[in-house]
Write a protein that holds these residues in place. Structure first.
Motif, PDB file in Angstrom:
ATOM      1  N   VAL A  95      41.625  32.514 102.632  1.00  0.00           N
ATOM      2  CA  VAL A  95      40.418  31.716 102.843  1.00  0.00           C
ATOM      3  C   VAL A  95      39.817  31.258 101.519  1.00  0.00           C
ATOM      4  CG1 VAL A  95      39.934  33.050 104.936  1.00  0.00           C
ATOM      5  CG2 VAL A  95      38.752  33.649 102.810  1.00  0.00           C
ATOM      6  N   ALA A  96      38.953  30.261 101.613  1.00  0.00           N
ATOM      7  CA  ALA A  96      38.192  29.816 100.445  1.00  0.00           C
ATOM      8  C   ALA A  96      37.192  30.899 100.068  1.00  0.00           C
ATOM      9  CB  ALA A  96      37.461  28.515 100.756  1.00  0.00           C
ATOM     10  N   VAL A  97      37.181  31.295  98.799  1.00  0.00           N
ATOM     11  CA  VAL A  97      36.273  32.345  98.340  1.00  0.00           C
ATOM     12  C   VAL A  97      34.818  31.920  98.486  1.00  0.00           C
ATOM     13  CG1 VAL A  97      35.487  33.573  96.270  1.00  0.00           C
ATOM     14  CG2 VAL A  97      37.925  33.420  96.803  1.00  0.00           C
ATOM     15  N   THR A  98      34.535  30.652  98.192  1.00  0.00           N
ATOM     16  CA  THR A  98      33.160  30.162  98.249  1.00  0.00           C
ATOM     17  C   THR A  98      33.173  28.667  98.556  1.00  0.00           C
ATOM     18  OG1 THR A  98      31.033  30.253  97.074  1.00  0.00           O
ATOM     19  CG2 THR A  98      32.960  29.595  95.784  1.00  0.00           C
ATOM     20  N   ASP A  99      32.005  28.080  98.763  1.00  0.00           N
ATOM     21  CA  ASP A  99      31.915  26.635  98.980  1.00  0.00           C
ATOM     22  C   ASP A  99      32.429  25.894  97.749  1.00  0.00           C
ATOM     23  OD1 ASP A  99      30.650  27.171 101.373  1.00  0.00           O
ATOM     24  OD2 ASP A  99      28.635  26.735 100.633  1.00  0.00           O
ATOM     25  N   GLY A 100      33.145  24.802  97.972  1.00  0.00           N
ATOM     26  CA  GLY A 100      33.632  24.035  96.837  1.00  0.00           C
ATOM     27  C   GLY A 100      34.479  22.865  97.250  1.00  0.00           C
ATOM     28  N   VAL A 101      35.267  22.363  96.296  1.00  0.00           N
ATOM     29  CA  VAL A 101      36.123  21.194  96.502  1.00  0.00           C
ATOM     30  C   VAL A 101      37.550  21.556  96.121  1.00  0.00           C
ATOM     31  CG1 VAL A 101      36.601  18.826  95.761  1.00  0.00           C
ATOM     32  CG2 VAL A 101      34.236  19.582  96.073  1.00  0.00           C
ATOM     33  N   VAL A 102      38.512  21.152  96.941  1.00  0.00           N
ATOM     34  CA  VAL A 102      39.920  21.395  96.640  1.00  0.00           C
ATOM     35  C   VAL A 102      40.301  20.584  95.402  1.00  0.00           C
ATOM     36  CG1 VAL A 102      42.290  21.208  97.463  1.00  0.00           C
ATOM     37  CG2 VAL A 102      40.458  21.839  99.064  1.00  0.00           C
ATOM     38  N   SER A 143      52.264  29.075 103.735  1.00  0.00           N
ATOM     39  CA  SER A 143      51.887  27.723 104.139  1.00  0.00           C
ATOM     40  C   SER A 143      50.477  27.423 103.668  1.00  0.00           C
ATOM     41  CB  SER A 143      51.967  27.566 105.669  1.00  0.00           C
ATOM     42  OG  SER A 143      51.073  28.458 106.308  1.00  0.00           O
ATOM     43  N   VAL A 144      50.188  26.131 103.534  1.00  0.00           N
ATOM     44  CA  VAL A 144      48.845  25.636 103.240  1.00  0.00           C
ATOM     45  C   VAL A 144      48.295  25.034 104.529  1.00  0.00           C
ATOM     46  CG1 VAL A 144      47.507  23.923 101.937  1.00  0.00           C
ATOM     47  CG2 VAL A 144      49.354  25.195 100.815  1.00  0.00           C
ATOM     48  N   ALA A 145      47.033  25.303 104.822  1.00  0.00           N
ATOM     49  CA  ALA A 145      46.430  24.870 106.079  1.00  0.00           C
ATOM     50  C   ALA A 145      46.503  23.360 106.240  1.00  0.00           C
ATOM     51  CB  ALA A 145      44.980  25.341 106.166  1.00  0.00           C
ATOM     52  N   GLU A 146      46.807  22.926 107.454  1.00  0.00           N
ATOM     53  CA  GLU A 146      46.799  21.494 107.749  1.00  0.00           C
ATOM     54  C   GLU A 146      45.357  20.973 107.701  1.00  0.00           C
ATOM     55  OE1 GLU A 146      49.386  19.513 108.164  1.00  0.00           O
ATOM     56  OE2 GLU A 146      50.718  21.204 107.793  1.00  0.00           O
ATOM     57  N   GLY A 147      45.217  19.709 107.357  1.00  0.00           N
ATOM     58  CA  GLY A 147      43.900  19.079 107.407  1.00  0.00           C
ATOM     59  C   GLY A 147      43.094  19.175 106.138  1.00  0.00           C
ATOM     60  N   ILE A 148      43.604  19.862 105.100  1.00  0.00           N
ATOM     61  CA  ILE A 148      42.890  19.876 103.824  1.00  0.00           C
ATOM     62  C   ILE A 148      43.739  19.181 102.776  1.00  0.00           C
ATOM     63  CG2 ILE A 148      41.570  21.964 104.336  1.00  0.00           C
ATOM     64  CD1 ILE A 148      43.463  23.476 102.426  1.00  0.00           C
ATOM     65  N   GLU A 149      43.084  18.417 101.912  1.00  0.00           N
ATOM     66  CA  GLU A 149      43.749  17.687 100.846  1.00  0.00           C
ATOM     67  C   GLU A 149      42.913  17.799  99.578  1.00  0.00           C
ATOM     68  OE1 GLU A 149      46.665  16.499 101.191  1.00  0.00           O
ATOM     69  OE2 GLU A 149      46.884  16.434 103.379  1.00  0.00           O
ATOM     70  N   ALA A 150      43.498  17.478  98.450  1.00  0.00           N
ATOM     71  CA  ALA A 150      42.765  17.467  97.188  1.00  0.00           C
ATOM     72  C   ALA A 150      41.563  16.533  97.306  1.00  0.00           C
ATOM     73  CB  ALA A 150      43.670  17.017  96.048  1.00  0.00           C
ATOM     74  N   GLY A 151      40.404  17.006  96.866  1.00  0.00           N
ATOM     75  CA  GLY A 151      39.171  16.243  96.957  1.00  0.00           C
ATOM     76  C   GLY A 151      38.319  16.588  98.159  1.00  0.00           C
ATOM     77  N   ASP A 152      38.878  17.336  99.116  1.00  0.00           N
ATOM     78  CA  ASP A 152      38.117  17.714 100.308  1.00  0.00           C
ATOM     79  C   ASP A 152      37.164  18.867 100.006  1.00  0.00           C
ATOM     80  OD1 ASP A 152      39.497  15.846 101.733  1.00  0.00           O
ATOM     81  OD2 ASP A 152      40.716  17.281 102.878  1.00  0.00           O
ATOM     82  N   ARG A 153      36.018  18.868 100.655  1.00  0.00           N
ATOM     83  CA  ARG A 153      35.119  20.018 100.577  1.00  0.00           C
ATOM     84  C   ARG A 153      35.592  21.102 101.536  1.00  0.00           C
ATOM     85  NH1 ARG A 153      30.947  20.528  97.645  1.00  0.00           N
ATOM     86  NH2 ARG A 153      30.271  22.292  98.912  1.00  0.00           N
TER      87      ARG A 153
END
Length: 218
Positions: A95-102, A143-153
């Motif tokens: 999971v994402a450790v904290t709020d942020g941007v990929v 695997s990397v989760a579907e639906g997330i890309e570089a620049g996404d929050r």
């Protein structure tokens, strides 16, 4: 049982299989009242909201990067640079450790033992720049989760992938290589892999404490 992470350094760990659950979807209702000279009309609309994962707590800012923490094992020390190899069964949630941007991600695994390109040793990975100004790097994913890309929050605790042994971890036990560093330009693998030890922060996040990593000066 002796296990190794990232191709180096002996570590003794015990992994406990686990399953991930998701809370049922919730909805938010909004009422709008329109008044004319002859009548008043009230319209109620229902908007689906993203359900919280089982481990997410409203208001919490930081999460252990592999969920649940009791499915994992890890040590205080890495080998020749600061980082932590978090061992868990293949497919365990990252999971994402904290709020942020990929910042960066990679869904393929180009690493080969013949070339051993250091930029490809992480295999499948996700790198996030937190709103706290810290970069969090999770690699060797299955695997990397579907639906997330570089620049996404992404939100704290959001699923970003699954534990595996891609990259140069191909012959080791499945684990998430977790690195903390200052943000630099994409492709800077040497900094991205880790600048400070995550160990004390991992312990704090397991206890539910919102502790922000202190980056090195300079």
């Amino acid at each position: 049982m002796g296990l190794t992470g990232c191709g180096d350094g002996p570590t003794v760990v015990t992994s406990v299989p686990t399953t991930s659950t998701t809370l049922p979807p919730t909805t938010t209702s909004t009422s709008t009242t329109t008044t004319t000279s002859t009548s008043t009309t009230t319209t109620t609309s229902t908007t689906p909201t993203i359900p919280l994962e089982a481990w997410q707590v409203p208001g919490r800012a930081y999460y252990f990067p592999v969920q649940p923490p009791d499915a994992t094992d890890y040590g205080r020390y890495h080998h020749d640079y600061p980082a932590t190899d978090i061992f868990a069964p293949t497919g365990t949630t990252v999971v994402a450790v904290t709020d942020g941007v990929v910042d960066e991600l990679r869904r393929d695994d180009p690493w080969s033992a013949a070339d051993d390109d250091p930029a490809e040793r992480g295999g499948r990975y996700v790198s996030i720049i937190g709103d706290d100004g810290v970069r969090y790097y999770c690699s060797h994913m299955e695997s990397v989760a579907e639906g997330i890309e570089a620049g996404d929050r992404v939100a704290a605790g959001q699923v970003i992938g699954a534990v595996g042994n891609s990259g140069n971890a191909a012959r080791t036990s499945p684990h998430c290589h977790f690195g903390i560093s200052r943000p630099t330009s994409p492709g800077d693998w040497e900094v991205r892999r880790g600048e400070i030890s995550p160990y004390e922060y991992l312990l704090a996040w397991t206890r539910g404490e919102d502790v922000t990593p202190a980056l090195p000066e300079g």
